[in-house]
Design an enzyme around this catalytic site. Structure first.
Site, PDB file in Angstrom:
ATOM      1  N   ASP A  22       0.842  -1.191   0.000  1.00  0.00           N
ATOM      2  CA  ASP A  22       0.000   0.000   0.000  1.00  0.00           C
ATOM      3  C   ASP A  22       0.874   1.237   0.000  1.00  0.00           C
ATOM      4  O   ASP A  22       1.943   1.231  -0.616  1.00  0.00           O
ATOM      5  CB  ASP A  22      -0.948  -0.026   1.218  1.00  0.00           C
ATOM      6  CG  ASP A  22      -2.295   0.618   0.912  1.00  0.00           C
ATOM      7  OD1 ASP A  22      -2.329   1.860   0.834  1.00  0.00           O
ATOM      8  OD2 ASP A  22      -3.287  -0.104   0.757  1.00  0.00           O
ATOM      9  N   HIS A  46      -3.768   6.202   3.304  1.00  0.00           N
ATOM     10  CA  HIS A  46      -4.530   5.009   2.946  1.00  0.00           C
ATOM     11  C   HIS A  46      -3.945   3.745   3.568  1.00  0.00           C
ATOM     12  O   HIS A  46      -4.661   2.919   4.145  1.00  0.00           O
ATOM     13  CB  HIS A  46      -4.584   4.875   1.421  1.00  0.00           C
ATOM     14  CG  HIS A  46      -5.484   3.793   0.925  1.00  0.00           C
ATOM     15  ND1 HIS A  46      -5.040   2.510   0.685  1.00  0.00           N
ATOM     16  CD2 HIS A  46      -6.813   3.794   0.623  1.00  0.00           C
ATOM     17  CE1 HIS A  46      -6.052   1.763   0.250  1.00  0.00           C
ATOM     18  NE2 HIS A  46      -7.138   2.528   0.198  1.00  0.00           N
ATOM     19  N   SER A  92     -11.500  -1.146  -0.655  1.00  0.00           N
ATOM     20  CA  SER A  92     -10.200  -1.164   0.026  1.00  0.00           C
ATOM     21  C   SER A  92     -10.308  -1.801   1.410  1.00  0.00           C
ATOM     22  O   SER A  92      -9.591  -2.746   1.742  1.00  0.00           O
ATOM     23  CB  SER A  92      -9.644   0.258   0.155  1.00  0.00           C
ATOM     24  OG  SER A  92      -9.212   0.756  -1.072  1.00  0.00           O
TER      25      SER A  92
END
Length: 492
Positions: A227, A268, A438
């Protein structure tokens, strides 16, 4: 006089004939060098292909189109080679060096340059290299080689270009990046309190995760997260990873994007790590699904849209390194692209060949990608594609989630109130919410860790079988796979 005119006419005929023959022998490139297509035209073609055919593949396009995209992408090209489409592993490819040498010699011949002028890099694990290509005829020659698996633009920035020309894309701003550093107090209705002093997100209860903790907490299993990195400010994903009821485990952080470290500069990755494996803490913060699992995080990209060569290289590297890490059983990635990237595809196949169970996000819409189905690499057969659904459903996707025949499992992450899943914030001692495919992907990777932890001797296929047997549908739904997983059933 007439004789002289006759001889002049004969001479003129021969001159014209010779010139015509010369013209016919010249290549189209020599006759009139075409300008490359504009980024707008290239993007229009990509979008049209996805809308009409459901996918876009560089291999199906003309040499001219491919050359245009390479030209518009800083002239960088990515090449995959091998004796067949599955000959991606350099260590299992006895002719790897010879095939690479032959490709470089063709480029040298048609580019008219020394290798040092066009060679960029060669992957040490995969049959893949990056080069600079200037000429269309080089592309034509390479595509005729039997050892060429793929030839693609190495740095064509579809999303960046789309934002230049697409009004909807412009208005979306940075929303498509998946980044954000906000902190939001949690609504009391979105969690339940638990020992020692942690908060259990509402979505966990919908999948019977708290009950499953009586049988498994993820101990002994290592998850790899690809990520945007993890926040250096969030201590529960750092020095306090072993806190409260979480103990005896490790978190390791690596950076393979642009050489600037492992720290999350997007937000994120921090949220994905949190929902997957945050400790069952005594700080009053949200707990993760597999709160006793080990975690290895890779900062592989700037954001969730894998648009640049640096991001695509980072993801490829993360997959190969996690594939080579014998401690890792599960890999989770909530990032992607709307069309295939050869080097990433190679990385996924490499990790899969090492026995890893791979989860990828099915896709979360932006205002200008709502026409896209399941995204890459989630559509690959080597991955388990995950999407998010609304509370108390298994076949009603969340407002921004994608669905399709490639989906393997779903996770409930959107309430009727609009709330998504509570997680740790980027900042220590603070909370936030996260949604889309996600969070569904990261949570499902955590569920897999619970199942594998209960049965440490199992193979990837045995874990997958148990997850499927514990889900909503006995046979896959056309758009939602096996649906929601009852985690208590899966660990019993």
């Amino acid at each position: 006089m007439r004789k002289n005119v006759f001889y002049l006419l004969v001479l003129l005929f021969f001159v014209i004939s010779c010139n015509r023959e010369d013209i016919q022998n010249e290549t189209p490139t020599e006759l009139s060098r075409k300008d490359p297509l504009t980024e707008k035209k290239i993007n229009e073609r990509i979008n049209q292909s996805i809308k009409t055919d459901g996918s876009f593949k560089w291999s199906k396009e003309t040499d001219y189109f491919l050359w245009s995209a390479i030209f518009r992408g800083n002239r960088m090209a990515s090449i995959g080679f091998g004796s067949g489409m599955d000959d991606f592993d350099r260590s299992k490819s006895p002719n790897s060096a010879d095939m690479e040498k032959e490709i470089l010699s063709v480029i040298k011949k048609y580019e008219g340059k020394g290798e040092r002028e066009f060679f960029l890099s060669s992957d040490k694990y995969l049959n893949q290299l990056d080069v600079i290509i200037e000429k269309e005829e080089t592309i034509t020659a390479l595509r005729q080689m039997k050892t060429l698996r793929y030839l693609e633009p190495g740095d064509y920035r579809y999303f960046e270009n789309e934002r230049k020309f697409n009004t909807a894309a412009k208005s979306s701003g940075s929303g498509s990046s998946g980044c954000g550093f906000s902190s939001t107090p949690l609504n009391a209705a979105d969690y339940t309190s638990s020992t020692p002093s942690s908060k259990i997100p509402w979505a966990f209860s919908k999948h019977n995760i708290p009950q499953a903790w009586n049988y498994s907490t993820g101990a002994g299993v290592t998850i790899g997260l690809i990520d945007t990195g993890v926040s250096p400010e969030q201590t529960l994903l750092g020095g306090s990873f072993n806190n409260g009821a979480s103990s005896g485990r490790t978190i390791s952080k690596f950076g393979v994007y642009n050489g600037d470290g492992s720290a999350d500069q997007c937000g994120h990755g921090t949220k994905m790590a949190a929902v997957m494996a945050a400790p069952r803490n005594n700080a009053g913060m949200p707990v993760g699904v597999a709160y006793n699992a080990n975690l290895i995080t890779y900062r592989a990209a700037a954001n969730v849209v894998l648009d640049t060569s640096a991001e695509q290289d980072g993801v490829k590297t993360a997959f190969t390194e996690l594939g080579n890490n014998t401690n890792v059983k599960i890999i989770s990635m909530s990032m992607g692209h709307i069309f295939s990237v050869g080097k990433i595809e190679d990385g996924v196949k490499y990790a899969y060949s090492k026995g890893k169970l791979i989860f990828c996000a099915g896709g979360t819409s932006t205002s200008f990608t709502s026409f896209v189905g399941v995204i890459f690499p989630a559509w690959m057969p080597e991955t388990q594609a995950i999407t998010g659904v609304k509370e108390d459903t298994s076949n009603q996707r969340c407002g921004v989630c994608h669905s399709g025949k490639q989906i393997s499992f779903t996770f409930q992450m959107e309430r009727s109130s609009g709330s998504t899943v509570p997680v740790l914030s980027y900042y220590n001692g603070q909370t936030d919410y996260v949604g889309g495919s996600s969070v569904a992907t990261a949570a499902t990777a955590g569920i897999a860790a619970l199942v594998w932890s209960k049965n440490l001797s199992w193979t990837r296929d045995q874990v997958l079988t148990k997850m499927r047997q514990s889900a909503t549908y006995s046979t896959p739904d056309a758009n939602y796979g096996y649906g929601n997983i009852n985690v208590l059933t899966a660990v019993q």
